[in-house]
Scaffold this active site. Structure first.
Site, short mmCIF file in Angstrom:
data_model
loop_
_atom_site.label_atom_id
_atom_site.label_comp_id
_atom_site.label_asym_id
_atom_site.label_seq_id
_atom_site.Cartn_x
_atom_site.Cartn_y
_atom_site.Cartn_z
N HIS A 148 0.69 -1.00 0.19
CA HIS A 148 -0.15 -0.27 0.17
C HIS A 148 0.72 1.36 0.19
CE1 HIS A 148 -2.59 -2.68 2.29
NE2 HIS A 148 -3.14 -2.60 2.18
N ASP A 174 2.05 2.04 3.02
CA ASP A 174 3.19 1.46 4.34
C ASP A 174 4.23 1.32 3.92
OD1 ASP A 174 0.68 -0.44 4.28
OD2 ASP A 174 1.18 -1.69 2.21
C1 XUL Z 1 -7.36 -6.50 4.11
C2 XUL Z 1 -6.79 -7.08 3.11
C3 XUL Z 1 -5.52 -5.85 2.78
C4 XUL Z 1 -5.94 -5.82 1.42
C5 XUL Z 1 -5.20 -4.72 0.51
O1 XUL Z 1 -8.14 -7.32 5.03
O2 XUL Z 1 -6.92 -7.87 2.94
O3 XUL Z 1 -4.90 -5.50 3.53
O4 XUL Z 1 -5.42 -7.37 0.98
O5 XUL Z 1 -5.60 -3.67 1.03
#
Ligand code: XUL
Ligand code: CO
Length: 441
Positions: free
Chosen positions: A103, A106
């Protein structure tokens, strides 16, 4: 190979075979072994997820951090981000994982302004790009965190306030830039806050129409900057929102269809499927049969706990089903197998991160070997062919060709009489599946 953050793991994790008692070795994952015409490495596009593996702290709603990560020591957020990126590539290099996922927030801290956030991200992306080149580790997919910041409390693209939507536009724009810069073949939309808490104050149609517009806007931008990959929506029914719009694969397919969106596939996560009351295999099959299974977040839930525990995937039967479905559809062109999984709160040693990934990679390697054997024998294909044989001939074939009527159905029923009762043979199927699993060479 640098030893700055993981000094006790002095050499790359190697395949040693099922008899090995070395915890820092693969028992089943043998990257160059050929299965069904391709190497394991080509079939199993494993990705390490940045958020749990490098940013996870071990905290839960009842207590704070239990992990002390050496890359998290600096008091300067940008230095911390740079150290974390170095640690990530040291880890992925030693593990031999071919891909990673992130992300925006992150990898780089949010700044005081939209411009500062974008600049922070650009700095870290430049570092990641150099490390990718040095190590050969590639980006599988990128995404934007549109759920942690307080401004997204009532949703991001589904927020009642267009200004919040605009902030989400800014984040996705830069997260797409980062994904393209790092050569990612996927971009994920997981709508953690794209849902609602109570119906009294919520216009579901308005909010979902906003989400559809958001996807079209993202597609337009992605095309403009030369993104050659694929968008994925990751379904999840709840948590953090009480009701999330992207409940499960079937719901997302309906949403895409009703808004005329043909440029988005699905990223199916095991623990999300189980939270929706399905098995992993069910949601994978729904997505795959619609031609929209793009990628997988591989983890597992805990049947005794009703929330998203995100444990590492070690259940071989789940992996067999997943790999069977993936092989049946001819692989994953843009996606892969992302370990959206976290070590337990009490697993705070750095080595635990290696053990966890080794276990997940081994489970999916076994899943691949077993699924390939099942497919070679045509085990499931034969089961289905026998069970549905009636639809290939006579009245069944006429129905499927659109030639039958209620009257012709009645005439057939009257003539043929009561159908013979045929057992579904579920237990026998399970027994044979266990033979494949336990007799795996
Ligand atoms: C949350 C989840 C996220 C997604 C990406 O449950 O799975 O981490 O994979 O945003
Ligand atoms: Co996920």
């Amino acid at each position: 190979m640098p030893d700055r953050f993981f000094p006790t793991v002095t050499k790359p994790i190697a395949y040693e075979g099922p008899e090995s008692d070395n915890p820092l070795a693969f028992k089943w994952y043998d990257a160059k072994r050929k299965i069904a015409g391709k190497t394991m490495e080509q079939h199993l596009k494993f990705a390490v997820c940045y958020w749990h593996t490098f940013k996870g702290t071990g905290s839960d709603p009842f207590g704070g951090a239990t992990f002390e990560r050496p890359w998290d020591a600096s008091s300067d957020p940008m230095q911390r981000a740079a150290d974390t990126m170095d640690a990530a590539f040291e880890f992925m290099g030693k593990l031999g994982a071919p891909y990673w996922c992130f992300h925006d927030r992150d990898i780089a801290p949010e700044g005081a302004t939209v411009a500062e956030s974008a600049a922070n991200l650009e700095t870290i992306v430049a570092q990641a790009k150099a490390l990718q080149k040095k190590t050969g580790v590639k980006l599988l997919w990128g995404t934007a965190n549109l759920f942690s910041h307080a401004r997204y409390a009532h949703g991001a693209s589904t927020n009642p306030d267009p200004l919040v939507f605009a902030h989400a536009c800014a984040q996705v724009r830069h997260a797409l830039d980062a994904t393209v810069a790092l050569g990612g073949t996927g971009y994920v939309f997981w709508g953690g806050r794209e849902g609602y808490s109570m119906l009294g104050n919520t216009d579901m149609k308005q909010e979902q129409d906003q989400f559809a517009r958001f996807l079209f806007m993202a597609r337009e931008y992605a095309t403009k900057i030369g993104f050659k990959g694929r968008f994925f929506i990751e379904p999840k029914p709840k948590e953090p929102s009480t009701h999330q719009y992207d409940v499960d694969a079937a719901t997302v397919l309906g949403f895409l269809h009703s808004h005329g969106i043909d440029f988005v596939d699905l990223n199916i996560e095991n623990n999300h499927a189980t939270l929706a009351g399905h098995t992993f295999a069910h949601d994978l099959m729904v997505a795959s049969q619609a031609g929209r299974l793009g990628s997988l977040d591989v983890n597992r839930g805990n049947p005794m706990l009703g929330w998203d525990t995100d444990q590492f995937p070690t259940v071989v039967e789940d992996a067999v089903w997943a790999m069977h479905i993936i092989l049946d559809q001819g692989g994953l062109k843009y996606g892969g197998l992302n370990f959206d999984a976290k070590v337990r709160r009490g697993s705070f040693d750095l080595e635990d991160l290696f053990y966890a990934h080794i276990g997940g990679m081994d489970a999916f390697a076994r899943g691949l070997i077993i699924a390939d054997r099942m497919r070679q024998d045509g085990f499931r294909a034969k089961t289905l062919a026998t069970r549905y044989a009636g639809w290939k001939k006579g009245f069944g074939a006429e129905v499927m060709q659109g030639k039958a009527t209620l009257e012709s159905g009645e005439a057939y029923a009257a003539k043929a009489g009561e159908p013979k009762r045929v057992s579904g043979r579920e237990e026998q199927f399970e027994n044979v599946m266990n033979q494949y699993i336990y007799n795996c060479p």
